[in-house]
Structure formats: C-alpha cells, structure tokens
Design a protein around this motif. Structure first.
Motif, PDB file in Angstrom:
ATOM      1  N   GLN A 684       0.823  -1.203   0.000  1.00 21.19           N
ATOM      2  CA  GLN A 684       0.000   0.000   0.000  1.00 21.19           C
ATOM      3  C   GLN A 684       0.862   1.260   0.000  1.00 21.19           C
ATOM      4  N   ALA A 685       1.992   1.198   0.694  1.00 18.29           N
ATOM      5  CA  ALA A 685       2.895   2.357   0.707  1.00 18.29           C
ATOM      6  C   ALA A 685       3.506   2.584  -0.670  1.00 18.29           C
ATOM      7  N   LEU A 686       3.885   1.497  -1.368  1.00 12.32           N
ATOM      8  CA  LEU A 686       4.433   1.636  -2.709  1.00 12.32           C
ATOM      9  C   LEU A 686       3.402   2.215  -3.670  1.00 12.32           C
ATOM     10  N   VAL A 687       2.157   1.771  -3.529  1.00 15.60           N
ATOM     11  CA  VAL A 687       1.105   2.275  -4.403  1.00 15.60           C
ATOM     12  C   VAL A 687       0.828   3.747  -4.135  1.00 15.60           C
ATOM     13  N   ALA A 688       0.808   4.122  -2.854  1.00 12.89           N
ATOM     14  CA  ALA A 688       0.474   5.502  -2.500  1.00 12.89           C
ATOM     15  C   ALA A 688       1.623   6.462  -2.779  1.00 12.89           C
ATOM     16  N   PHE A 690       4.607   5.936  -4.674  1.00  9.91           N
ATOM     17  CA  PHE A 690       5.297   5.883  -5.961  1.00  9.91           C
ATOM     18  C   PHE A 690       4.357   5.614  -7.136  1.00  9.91           C
ATOM     19  N   GLY A 691       3.067   5.563  -6.877  1.00  7.51           N
ATOM     20  CA  GLY A 691       2.137   5.301  -7.971  1.00  7.51           C
ATOM     21  C   GLY A 691       2.270   3.896  -8.538  1.00  7.51           C
ATOM     22  N   GLY A 692       2.670   2.981  -7.715  1.00  4.39           N
ATOM     23  CA  GLY A 692       2.835   1.605  -8.199  1.00  4.39           C
ATOM     24  C   GLY A 692       1.504   0.891  -8.333  1.00  4.39           C
ATOM     25  N   ARG A 693       1.574  -0.245  -8.955  1.00  5.03           N
ATOM     26  CA  ARG A 693       0.380  -1.068  -9.097  1.00  5.03           C
ATOM     27  C   ARG A 693       0.793  -2.538  -9.127  1.00  5.03           C
ATOM     28  N   VAL A 694      -0.102  -3.373  -8.713  1.00  5.19           N
ATOM     29  CA  VAL A 694       0.128  -4.821  -8.732  1.00  5.19           C
ATOM     30  C   VAL A 694      -0.221  -5.337 -10.123  1.00  5.19           C
ATOM     31  N   VAL A 695       0.735  -5.953 -10.773  1.00  2.00           N
ATOM     32  CA  VAL A 695       0.513  -6.477 -12.125  1.00  2.00           C
ATOM     33  C   VAL A 695      -0.517  -7.596 -12.056  1.00  2.00           C
ATOM     34  N   PRO A 696      -1.594  -7.486 -12.811  1.00  2.75           N
ATOM     35  CA  PRO A 696      -2.615  -8.565 -12.781  1.00  2.75           C
ATOM     36  C   PRO A 696      -2.016  -9.911 -13.188  1.00  2.75           C
ATOM     37  N   GLY A 697      -2.372 -10.920 -12.442  1.00  2.00           N
ATOM     38  CA  GLY A 697      -1.897 -12.267 -12.732  1.00  2.00           C
ATOM     39  C   GLY A 697      -0.535 -12.595 -12.178  1.00  2.00           C
ATOM     40  N   SER A 698       0.114 -11.616 -11.506  1.00  2.00           N
ATOM     41  CA  SER A 698       1.453 -11.879 -10.965  1.00  2.00           C
ATOM     42  C   SER A 698       1.432 -12.478  -9.573  1.00  2.00           C
ATOM     43  N   VAL A 699       0.274 -12.473  -8.923  1.00  2.00           N
ATOM     44  CA  VAL A 699       0.160 -13.037  -7.574  1.00  2.00           C
ATOM     45  C   VAL A 699      -0.241 -14.498  -7.703  1.00  2.00           C
ATOM     46  N   ARG A 700       0.498 -15.352  -7.094  1.00  2.00           N
ATOM     47  CA  ARG A 700       0.211 -16.782  -7.103  1.00  2.00           C
ATOM     48  C   ARG A 700       0.157 -17.298  -5.675  1.00  2.00           C
ATOM     49  N   HIS A 701      -0.852 -18.062  -5.412  1.00  2.00           N
ATOM     50  CA  HIS A 701      -0.949 -18.650  -4.080  1.00  2.00           C
ATOM     51  C   HIS A 701       0.036 -19.813  -3.968  1.00  2.00           C
ATOM     52  N   VAL A 702       0.392 -20.104  -2.755  1.00  2.56           N
ATOM     53  CA  VAL A 702       1.310 -21.206  -2.473  1.00  2.56           C
ATOM     54  C   VAL A 702       0.496 -22.362  -1.930  1.00  2.56           C
ATOM     55  N   ASP A 703       0.590 -23.512  -2.611  1.00  2.00           N
ATOM     56  CA  ASP A 703      -0.142 -24.677  -2.144  1.00  2.00           C
ATOM     57  C   ASP A 703       0.405 -25.135  -0.807  1.00  2.00           C
ATOM     58  N   PRO A 704      -0.467 -25.608   0.065  1.00  2.00           N
ATOM     59  CA  PRO A 704       0.018 -26.096   1.365  1.00  2.00           C
ATOM     60  C   PRO A 704       0.860 -27.345   1.170  1.00  2.00           C
TER      61      PRO A 704
END
Length: 707
Positions: A684-688, A690-704
């Motif tokens: 949230q600090a990076l977004v606020a 530096f105007g950053g954004r989370v690239v869609p599809g770049s977040v992947r969950h980790v299987d247990p």
C-alpha cells in the motif's frame, strides 16, 4: 557367353508385362490410344520400381514403326534398338554426372534438330533432382514449349528437390512400391521359366527383404540361386539374408507371456549362435506384435495360408491387448537404444527383461518385502517359552496385559498349584522403553504394586509367550492387571489368542489411538461376550477369536478392537450405505489410484447406490469407456471391504466432484493471496507513494505442503 542377370534379362518390354504400376499404365495407354500426348512426363518413386523401364516402353510406343500405339511390336528396328540401348533418337542422361548448366545448354542446342531415325527425339533424364539451379533455369523455356518432335521424360527418387516451376510443366506419375505378393508372383513366374526349384516361404522372405523394389528382389534371387546351388529353400534363404526365423520370435513371445526369463535368455542365445542381428530381431518382433494386435481387433485378418496364422491366432488369445502394446513400444524404442548399449546382445536381453518387468514379472520376494508375521504362536514356541524361568517384576513399572494363549489338550493347570501372590510376583513385565510410542499404558494408580518376595524360591509356573505382532501392531495395548490377591482368570477353552484382541484402557482414557478404525459394540449389539469367548452375532466372519481377561472391580469391561486393515463386514456395509454425494469428493481424492483411474474418480460425482452397484456420473465419455473403470472398481472393493460393482454414466456434473472441490479450494487460496497482497502495508505504501500497481496475474498462491 556372358551371363545376363535376372534384373536385366526379365526387364518388362511392354505395358502388359509391367508389374505393380497399374495406375500409371492405365493413364499412359489411354493417352497413347487417344493420341493425347504430353511433351514432358515426370516419374517419381523409390529405386527399382520401374521408372527407367516405363521410359523405354513409352519411347518404343512413340517410335514404333507400326505407329503411335500402347502396344509396341517389339520386333521393328526402333523397338529392338531401344531395348538394346543404341537408338539414336532415344537419349538417356544421368543428371548426377551431367548436372551443370553447360551440359544442359549443349543438350538443348541439339534438341532443335529433327530426329534422324525415329518419329520423336526422346530425352530421358534420370535423377533429375541432381541438376543445379542454373541448369533447371536453362531448361525451363524449352521444357515449357519444346519443338514438336521432342519429348522429355524425367525420373527422380526425390521430387521434393525439383523446383515447382519444373513440376508445373510436366505430367507427374508417382510409382508405388511393389507389394510383397506382387514380387512373389513375379518371382514364381521368372523361376518357373528359368527351371529353378524354390519354396514359397523362401520367395516370401525375398519379397520382404526387397522392401518394395522389384530390381532388388531379382538381385536377391540371383544371390540366393548361387548360395543354394539352384534350390531356393527357406533355410538357405534365411541363412543368406541373416533374417530371424519367425518361430524364434513366437517362442520369445510365449516366454514373455509366461514370465519365463530362462526362455527369453535361451532365445537370445540361439540368435547369438546363428549370428543374427538383434536390431533386426527387434524390428521383426515389432512386426509380429503388430500382426497380433490386428488379429485381436479383427479376427481372421491373417490369411490362412500364412505359415504363422495359427501361432498369431493363439498369441492373440493368450496375450492381453495392453501387454501387446507394451511389448511393441519397448521393442520399437529399444531398437533405437541398441547403439547406446555395451553390445547388441546386452541391449536385446535388457529390452526383453524390461518387457517382463513392466508386464508384472512375478519374481522372488525382495528385501523390501517383509514377510507377514504369523497370527498365532505354534505349540513348539509356546513350550519353549514355558520352559524359560520366570523373571521378577520391577516395582516401578506397570505390568502390561498379555493375551492368554489357548490351552493345550492337557488338563488346565489348577489354581492351587502356587500361591495367589506368586503369579503376580513372577509375572513378566517388559520395560517401559520397549512400549511402542502412541500406545496407552495403564495408569499407575490403577495397578496394584508388585514387590519382590523374599520367600524361598518356588518353581515358576510356565508363562505364555507373547504372540508375534502382526504388521499393523507395534505392541500389545497396556491394561490394568488383576489385583495381586486374585488368582489369574482361566481362559475360555474355545477362545484362541490373537493379537487383535486386547484389553481397553481404563476410565479417563483419551479414546482409541489413531490406528483403531472401528470399535465393536458390547454383547447387547452383537459384540464380544467375555463369558463365553464367542461372538454373539453369527454373521461375523472372523477366523480367530481371543480370550479377554475376566472383568474386575478395578478394570472396566473389556472391549475388542480391530486393526484398520480388517474392518468388520457389517461396518463396511454401513459405510457404503452411508456414502453421500457430499462425502464422495473427499474419498475420491484419497483413493490409492493413479492415471486414468484417478481422473475417473476425481472428475466423477456420486450418483447413488443400487444394491451392491455404485453409480458414478462423469462428463467425459472417454473416461467412462476406458479400462480404468475396472481398476477403480477393485480399489472401491478393497476400501469398503466387500464386493461391489461400478457403473459409470455420462452426463453433466456439478460441484460434487473432487476436481471441482480442488478447483474451488485453489480459487479461494488465490483470492486470499491477492487480498493479502492488497492489504499488505508495504504494498500500500508503494502504491500511494510511488504510484505503483500490482501487475494482474502476478500473484500466485502457495499450495500447502503435503501431509
């Protein structure tokens, strides 16, 4: 007189004697009869199929003195000189030695002149694909619009190398490879005219070795005549060609189907003695397996006159289709691996042993397979254990309840033979460290303290030896013993001891351990009756019963517990009857199956139970029709402990499948991962800032991690 080889002596002289190229003969004869003559023909095909022969017959048809005809006379000057190769207006060129633009220019300069003896000048260019690009370009104009008296016949074994500009200016005829039956028929006619004896299987071998080339077949026939001294027998031709006797391959398949490793090695040794090629053996084995597979699918596909027809039909009945496909795959791939093997013999033997291993060779027991412990103790072991002196009990350790061995034929030992306290004092007590982890020991306050007796030693009573522990048991469960003042209870004579019958823990216990799947109710519900040592339910199918210690005021009523590997039949039926569509995904996900059977279980939903028939519904038709249904049915029988049938219907499935549940869980984890990243203070600090954004599809969950 110079000997003329069969390939030249029996070269066809007319369209009628040409073998195996009926489609080309039909087109050329119709064109000659109707006088619709093209100025350029292109004959393509492998070696020895008749390209040069067709060009000579066509040249005779164009220049025969009887006129343009599809049936040249063969006796006129043009016909005889063309057959002899000295006709001035028929020129055969080898493009491999005349491939330059200079040679092609010289040929085209001579083409403008009128023929000297015949009706047409016929230029036959063999292996035309060997010409250079400049030579092709030089002949394009003349090939497209030649003089009226010029005809071009081009022949090649590689038409892909010819420019399309040349192909578009010619009539192209693709000559087929000679089928083995056509070769055998032609060889029969030739040998009959030559007066040479032969066997039909020998000619079949030559036809197979020729690989579609009639010239190769005639050359091999010349070689076989010299090798066999004028008598073409099957054995002589096999020896000349070095081919594998098909009977060896039949024996090899019999050994493979019977898991006979010695038979496989015997066949390999015979091939080595004869000096035969193992690469050829694997190739012939693959061909034989393909014929067996065809016979399994199409009965009667092998002609009855085939020498192996009976063996192929027998192998088609004895071999499983999956085994045939497995053997074929191993044979084909192992042929390419022979170059990597230390020698061909080792590569061939390992290929055959791979077939045995993958097909389920029932070999001796390996070191990893521990033999199952016996469920009962023999009489000799009991006597040996009874002969050992009794050890004094340790006061700091709680005695562990031991199952009572069944009495022998002799009369039971009377209780008056020793004092009441002697049995407790001499009771063997294993050390606490020997107890298996996870076992529930008796509480110290529930057991009467046992101290060594200072009295004079008395003869120790024979004690029953601890029975062998089965694979599912680590140690017998601990229980509170009887008080020291009470004599040990005699076992019921009809209740043999078994490790599966142990006493339960006293009150206050945390419940049964993880290795116990089911608790059998008391005698009111058809359970074990301590007084009689029998099950009150006559439907129980246990082979052995155990005697439980007599109930006392300090220990609760004994309950019988079963190992997880042998559930009660009535409980299994209850588990099958209680199965619901909601419980099926969890069961399907943990069934011990792989491959298509696992996919069938994961992508199916529970459709109901009809008697002993489980009905599943799956959306993919190929899964419903695959052989994996049999494997899944077997695993379900083992899981529920009873015989069940499995029917698979094809239809739309909802979310009650293991696959759908897994997909939903994965989607939930993915959503949780994305929400966690979005809620992260650093993000949230990076977004606020530096105007950053989370690239869609770049977040992947980790299987247990897997349990």
């Amino acid at each position: 007189m110079t000997y003329l080889v069969l390939a030249r002596k029996w070269r066809p002289r007319s369209f009628d004697t040409l073998v195996g190229q009926d489609h080309v003969v039909r087109a050329l004869t119709h064109a000659l009869d109707t006088q619709r003559l093209h100025h350029a023909w292109l004959f393509t095909g492998t070696r020895g199929v008749g390209k040069t022969t067709l060009s000579r017959i066509l040249a005779k048809s164009l220049n025969c003195e009887t006129g343009i005809t599809s049936k040249p006379c063969g006796v006129c000057q043009a016909c005889t000189e063309i057959d002899a190769g000295r006709f001035v207006d028929y020129l055969e060129l080898d493009a491999a030695s005349n491939r330059g633009v200079e040679e092609m220019t010289q040929l085209l300069e001579q083409a403008v002149y009128a023929p000297g003896a015949g009706r047409f000048k016929v230029y036959m260019i063999d292996e035309v694909h060997m010409l250079t690009g400049h030579a092709f370009n030089a002949m394009l104009k003349t090939l497209e619009e030649p003089p009226p008296h010029v005809k071009f016949i081009l022949a090649t074994t590689d038409p892909q190398k010819i420019p399309v500009t040349v192909l578009s200016r010619c009539l192209q005829f693709n000559l087929k490879q000679m089928p083995p039956d056509a070769i055998v028929g032609h060889l029969q006619a030739v040998l009959g005219e030559e007066g040479i004896g032969f066997e039909l299987p020998a000619l079949r071998l030559i036809g197979q070795a020729a690989a579609g080339s009639m010239r190769d077949a005639l050359s091999l026939t010349d070689q076989a005549i010299a090798y066999s001294a004028g008598n073409l027998t099957d054995e002589a031709v096999r020896g000349m060609l070095g081919t594998i006797d098909q009977r060896h391959l039949v024996r090899l398949l019999d050994a493979l189907s019977g898991n006979d490793a010695k038979g496989v090695l015997a066949v390999a040794d015979e091939l080595a003695v004869r000096g035969l090629s193992y690469a050829g053996a694997l190739a012939d084995l693959a061909v034989l397996l393909s014929r067996v597979a065809i016979e399994q699918r199409v009965r009667g596909a092998v002609p009855p006159e085939d020498p192996l027809a009976a063996d192929i039909a027998r192998l088609a009945q004895s071999l499983h289709p999956d085994a045939v496909q497995l053997f074929y795959s191993v044979a084909v791939h192992s042929r390419g691996e022979l170059t990597l093997a230390p020698d061909e013999y080792a590569g061939f033997v390992m290929a055959c042993l791979r077939m045995l291993a993958l097909n389920g060779d029932a070999g001796p027991q390996t070191a990893l397979e521990a033999p199952a412990a016996p469920a009962r103790q023999t009489a000799d072991e009991t006597a040996a254990a009874a002969a050992q002196p009794a050890r004094p009990a340790v006061a700091a350790q709680a005695p562990v309840a031991q199952p009572v061995s069944p009495p022998s034929d002799a009369a039971p030992r009377p209780a008056e033979s020793e004092p009441s306290g002697a049995a407790v004092a001499s009771e063997p007590a294993p050390p606490a460290a020997s107890a298996a982890p996870g076992r529930m020991a008796a509480r110290p306050e529930a057991a009467a303290p046992a101290t060594p007796q200072p009295a004079a030693p008395q003869p120790a009573a024979p004690q029953p030896a601890a029975p062998d522990i089965p694979p599912w048991e680590d140690a017998p469960r601990a229980a509170a013993p009887a008080p020291a003042s009470e004599p040990p209870a005699a076992a019921a004579p009809s209740a043999p001891a078994t490790p599966a019958m142990v006493a339960s823990a006293p009150d206050g216990d945390d419940g049964p351990p993880a290795w116990v799947d089911e608790e059998i109710p008391d005698e009111a519900e058809g359970g074990y009756v301590p007084d009689s040592g029998f099950f009150s339910d006559p439907d129980d199918d246990f082979e052995t019963l155990a005697a439980a210690p007599a109930p006392s005021s300090s220990a609760p009523a004994a309950r019988r517990r079963e190992p997880a590997a042998a559930p009660r039949r009535r409980g299994a039926r209850s588990a099958l009857a209680d199965m619901t569509p909601a419980a099926w995904p969890e069961l399907a996900a943990r069934l011990p199956v792989t491959g298509l059977a696992a996919e069938l279980a994961r992508q199916s939903e529970w459709a109901g139970l009809q008697g002993d028939t489980i009905v599943l519904r799956v959306a993919v038709k190929t899964l419903a029709e695959s052989e994996s249904r049999v494997r899944l049915q077997t695993v379900l029988c083992e899981h529920f402990g009873q015989s069940v049938r499995l029917d698979v219907d094809v239809g739309a499935t909802g979310e009650a499948t293991a696959h759908a549940v897994a997909q939903a869980e994965r989607a939930a984890r993915q959503q949780a991962a994305e929400e966690a990243v979005a809620a992260d203070p650093f993000v949230q600090a990076l977004v606020a800032d530096f105007g950053g954004r989370v690239v869609p599809g770049s977040v992947r969950h980790v299987d247990p991690p897997a349990a």
